[in-house]
Design a protein around this motif. Structure first.
Motif, mmCIF file in Angstrom:
data_model
loop_
_atom_site.group_PDB
_atom_site.id
_atom_site.type_symbol
_atom_site.label_atom_id
_atom_site.label_comp_id
_atom_site.label_asym_id
_atom_site.label_seq_id
_atom_site.Cartn_x
_atom_site.Cartn_y
_atom_site.Cartn_z
ATOM 1 N N ASN A 12 2.317 8.095 -13.697
ATOM 2 C CA ASN A 12 3.294 7.011 -13.567
ATOM 3 C C ASN A 12 3.360 6.442 -12.152
ATOM 4 N N ASP A 13 2.577 6.999 -11.223
ATOM 5 C CA ASP A 13 2.514 6.456 -9.863
ATOM 6 C C ASP A 13 1.212 5.665 -9.699
ATOM 7 N N PRO A 14 1.306 4.327 -9.619
ATOM 8 C CA PRO A 14 0.071 3.527 -9.522
ATOM 9 C C PRO A 14 -0.739 3.821 -8.263
ATOM 10 N N ASN A 15 -0.103 4.436 -7.256
ATOM 11 C CA ASN A 15 -0.819 4.748 -6.007
ATOM 12 C C ASN A 15 -1.360 6.175 -5.965
ATOM 13 N N PHE A 49 -6.394 7.777 -9.181
ATOM 14 C CA PHE A 49 -6.878 6.490 -9.690
ATOM 15 C C PHE A 49 -8.106 5.980 -8.920
ATOM 16 N N GLY A 64 -7.808 4.050 -15.931
ATOM 17 C CA GLY A 64 -6.485 4.525 -15.509
ATOM 18 C C GLY A 64 -5.397 3.974 -16.407
ATOM 19 N N VAL A 93 -1.286 3.630 -16.225
ATOM 20 C CA VAL A 93 -0.059 3.854 -15.454
ATOM 21 C C VAL A 93 1.088 3.968 -16.448
#
Length: 322
Positions: free
Chosen positions: A287-290, A294, A300, A302
């Motif tokens: 749930n963390d795009p950073n 990834f 990926g 998110v």
């Protein structure tokens, strides 16, 4: 022409993939390839050594080798290397070999390079590339003044072609001189899982702290059952006591290179990436795009792994069980 001795390991009566890749690599070197195996499985599965490239097979099917005892194995392996005249020894960098071969090297005054990811043999020259600092850089190791060169390769680094079942090789059974043992292995308590060891698995579904609690590992298990996969974990999850260390992927766990690696709720610390970046296809759910994972992922997603995993499981069920 030199002799290359390949220390073979078996699991459930089958030659491990990590041993298959070493035999096949050795067979391309132009040297004579000796397959070497210890324990009752060695007696029954010898033919497999020839199928993957061994030109001679040396073994002892003595049941005392069925449980790893360092003193016993060190004596037998050292004697086998000396008897056969092998000058290059290849083994998988398994927990057994990492414990065993430094002892053998000390006994034979040999050189040993562990954790190799690439190897070249030209004539008697052996070069081994290995990662340092969790894969941040690489070193190339060579041997000097080593009458015997021992290389422990990480599993899943070399290609494996189909076995040639027409190939055969002469087999010699040895009776190795047993040392007077200072320690005796009474029994080994095995885990209950019948799943493939992570280093042998072709599909791995791995979970991290993003799964919130130990009970949610069942979601991974459900997905793994549909895919015929093995379940792995990040160090944070192992340290928290959710799952045993045998499931840990990473620098202080196991190096894996499956065809498909699905990471759910794994942020992707450098140590974890070091253990799985050789996977052919990496699918990350976080749930963390950073999240660093990834950067390595082929695909990926998110989002919340707890919502996405059951949906994935359903879709795979539909797709695979038509």
């Amino acid at each position: 022409m030199s002799k290359i001795l390949v220390f073979a390991e078996f699991q459930n009566g089958k030659l491990k993939r990590s041993s298959q890749e070493l035999l096949q690599f050795a067979a391309k070197s132009g040297h004579t390839v000796l397959g070497f195996a210890l324990g009752t499985q060695a007696g029954t599965a010898n033919a497999e050594l020839a199928h993957h490239g061994a030109q001679e097979i040396h073994f002892s099917k003595d049941a005392s080798f069925d449980m790893y005892n360092p003193e016993l194995f060190t004596a037998a392996v050292s004697e086998a290397i000396t008897k056969t005249g092998a000058t290059i020894v290849l083994a998988s960098a398994s927990s057994t070999a990492k414990d065993l071969f430094p002892r053998v090297a000390a006994k034979l005054n040999a050189g040993v390079i562990s954790d190799g990811t690439e190897i070249t043999i030209s004539g008697d020259d052996v070069k081994v590339k290995k990662p340092l600092y969790a894969g941040k850089c690489f070193a190339t190791g060579t041997f000097e003044n080593a009458p015997v060169k021992i290389v422990l390769m990480r599993a899943n680094q070399l290609p494996v072609a189909a076995a040639d079942t027409a190939k055969t090789a002469p087999a010699t059974e040895h009776a190795f001189a047993a040392p007077s043992l200072k320690t005796i292995i009474k029994n080994i308590v095995k885990g209950t899982s019948e799943k493939l060891d992570l280093t042998e698995a072709n599909i791995i579904v791995s979970g991290g702290r993003g799964l919130k609690e130990a009970g949610n590992f069942k979601l991974l298990q459900d997905l793994a059952d549909v895919l015929g996969a093995t379940v792995g974990a990040s160090r944070a999850v192992v340290d928290a006591g959710w799952v045993p260390h045998s499931m840990q992927v990473g620098q202080t766990g196991k190096t894996v290179a499956p065809s498909l690696y699905i990471a759910a709720g794994v942020s992707g610390a450098i140590q974890h990436l070091a253990g799985m970046s050789g996977s052919k296809v990496i699918v990350a759910i976080n749930n963390d795009p950073n999240a660093p994972i990834f950067q390595k992922a082929t695909y990926g997603i998110v989002g919340d792994a707890l919502e996405i995993l059951p949906k994935l499981t359903e879709e795979f069920k539909k797709a695979l069980h038509h």
